[in-house]
Design a protein around this motif. Structure first.
Motif, mmCIF file in Angstrom:
data_model
loop_
_atom_site.group_PDB
_atom_site.id
_atom_site.type_symbol
_atom_site.label_atom_id
_atom_site.label_comp_id
_atom_site.label_asym_id
_atom_site.label_seq_id
_atom_site.Cartn_x
_atom_site.Cartn_y
_atom_site.Cartn_z
ATOM 1 N N TRP A 8 48.078 40.996 23.420
ATOM 2 C CA TRP A 8 47.550 41.402 24.678
ATOM 3 C C TRP A 8 46.001 41.193 24.528
ATOM 4 O O TRP A 8 45.310 41.130 25.423
ATOM 5 N N ILE A 9 45.520 41.096 23.129
ATOM 6 C CA ILE A 9 43.980 40.760 23.231
ATOM 7 C C ILE A 9 43.689 39.049 23.261
ATOM 8 O O ILE A 9 42.768 38.901 23.985
ATOM 9 N N GLN A 10 44.596 38.619 22.721
ATOM 10 C CA GLN A 10 44.538 37.021 22.521
ATOM 11 C C GLN A 10 45.061 36.682 24.207
ATOM 12 O O GLN A 10 44.417 35.415 24.427
ATOM 13 N N ASN A 11 45.839 37.112 24.983
ATOM 14 C CA ASN A 11 46.505 36.741 26.192
ATOM 15 C C ASN A 11 45.812 37.854 27.263
ATOM 16 O O ASN A 11 46.730 38.443 27.582
ATOM 17 N N GLN A 12 44.569 37.713 27.456
ATOM 18 C CA GLN A 12 44.133 38.678 28.654
ATOM 19 C C GLN A 12 44.564 38.485 29.798
ATOM 20 O O GLN A 12 44.851 39.689 30.691
ATOM 21 N N GLU A 13 45.245 37.419 30.270
ATOM 22 C CA GLU A 13 46.192 37.267 31.453
ATOM 23 C C GLU A 13 47.021 38.384 31.740
ATOM 24 O O GLU A 13 47.074 39.134 32.846
ATOM 25 N N TYR A 14 47.755 39.083 30.715
ATOM 26 C CA TYR A 14 48.651 40.015 30.872
ATOM 27 C C TYR A 14 48.100 41.283 31.173
ATOM 28 O O TYR A 14 48.457 41.914 32.006
ATOM 29 N N LEU A 15 46.995 41.388 30.544
ATOM 30 C CA LEU A 15 46.184 42.709 31.041
ATOM 31 C C LEU A 15 45.653 42.533 32.576
ATOM 32 O O LEU A 15 45.861 43.607 33.147
ATOM 33 N N TRP A 16 45.356 41.554 33.011
ATOM 34 C CA TRP A 16 44.837 41.505 34.320
ATOM 35 C C TRP A 16 46.209 41.523 35.059
ATOM 36 O O TRP A 16 46.152 42.292 36.432
#
Lengths: 213, 213, 213
Positions: free
Chosen positions: B62-70
């Motif tokens: 989830w650090i590499q794919n910030q979209e998931y955080l958003w």
């Protein structure tokens, strides 16, 4: 040779005792086979795993020694066959003995690993205690209880502290490594057994202290 | 190409289903926006994060794919708009379906990552199960409940075990990697859906076992 | 020089406030000395430890700065001497002030460490919040409570979010590093103090939302 065989026997015994305490607690909470395996596994390996994560050591102990994984799986699958036996008085004694042995061995091995990784004595003692105690803490968190080791007022973690201190002290005085380890393990395990036999209790806080206001 | 698009759709769907289950549980516990976001986030990414910590892989997913955080932030902020809808019968079905898809996908991807990191099959299966299941465990710990996956006696983690085993078995037999993955995902997801539809239950322990004495 | 002395004072004050909140909670739960030390320690260092594990940074803060370990040990051992005092109204105010200072400092230092490690702004904010808040979450999990920061509907984590955003925003605009840090800390700490003084509350969810069916 012989020394290492003894250590291995203690290690297997201690791991079994830790795993069983997790397994019994999980069954008491009416968990299913997945919960029983998970809690047994976490109780047996949680402490060493946290130590290795904090010190950044890989591969983890139970990844390198898969036999232990199989052991816990076998334990969980065969639980119905022996759970009744374990609750007998004699068996409870045996488990407390194995648990005390595990406490001593895991504490000293944790402290020794941390010390070998260049940690100062205070941190090495802490890592020893974490190795020995944290599996039980995680067991109680997963079972939705306050960790027993934090509030039963019986010496457990403190026995690990004393044992690790003896080990590191003798080591610093130049004693041969396996002798100081034996001394540390005997101190931790022995003091725990004495505490159980004589019912030692930690002093309670003064009465006024736990009032909320 | 097309295969990867399908995987992405499943991944987004599974992540959403996991996050929503955390979000609903947090709302049920009357948490505020911080709690709702945190529990949703931990439910969605806790399993993969623990797997990466145990295997010492960085950066985290989830650090590499910030979209998931958003995505999870948006989900938490808009909760009042759609929470009522989600509780409708049809929507509950849809969420159980998405959750089963997530279970299969996360389990197989976890096992595949562990296997690629040189882990033996038993550890790879365990990592698959941790990836799929541990987010839910953390959700329940944060909500001060015994983890549901440990005590509801319904096959969930076991579906992940079976799916991962099928994947690793076919892989060992030399099947093309994406085919064995599909087979594993279908096995895990399919068996979970069958378990839900037919109300399968894990066998209970014999009655005498959970007595304390 | 002087700037760093101020930071050190805030850090010691914040750590003490965090450790004390753990210690008081542990005493309220009637834990023994082991539990009191453990919970105080976890409350003070849990957030920074999780941040470092997620970012794969070693050695951990409290391993490199053993003084903090000794500080928490001393705090736990001397608890009976001062616990009564702490509950006095004036002292409670002082602790809330120190806690707000700790919140600001730990949040900004966490965000700054993450940012220096190349993390994008959203992740840096999250790491700042984790550093400031996660110790309290672990405290409540170990005390078998739902984390207070998740459900008391008072701004705490959100103050950290705002402070970290101000810090990273000013930093991106090219402001000198220590000035943007001061601005961030003042924003987080100040908004928390305002929230406490004026009794700000986060909006509750609409009433229908937490019904189970």
């Amino acid at each position: 040779m012989k020394f290492e065989t003894i250590l291995l026997v203690i290690e297997v015994g201690g791991t079994l005792a830790f795993a069983m305490s997790g397994l019994l607690e999980a069954i008491r909470k009416r968990m299913d086979i997945v919960g029983v395996f998970s809690v047994a596994f976490v109780t047996a390996f949680g402490g060493g795993t946290l130590r290795d994560i904090l010190l950044d050591r890989r591969p983890l102990f139970w990844i390198q020694n898969q036999e232990y994984l199989w052991l816990v799986i076998a334990l969980a699958l065969t639980a119905p066959l022996w759970v009744k036996t374990v609750r007998h008085r004699l068996m409870e004694r045996a488990m407390e003995f194995a648990d005390a042995c595990g406490l001593g061995l895991f504490a000293i091995s944790g402290a020794s690993i941390a010390s070998a990784a260049g940690m100062p004595p205070l941190v090495a003692v802490l890592m020893g205690v974490i190795t020995a105690v944290f599996g039980g803490v995680l067991r109680d968190v997963l079972c939705n209880e306050i960790p027993k080791v934090y509030h039963d007022h019986r010496p457990y973690a403190l026995c690990a502290v004393v044992g690790c201190s003896v080990f590191l002290g003798l080591d610093a005085l130049g004693m041969a490594s396996h002798l100081s380890m034996i001394a540390g393990i005997c101190t931790a395990t022995g003091s725990r057994l004495l505490a159980v036999v004589f019912g030692w209790r930690l002093p309670a806080w003064p009465a006024h202290m736990d009032r909320t206001g």
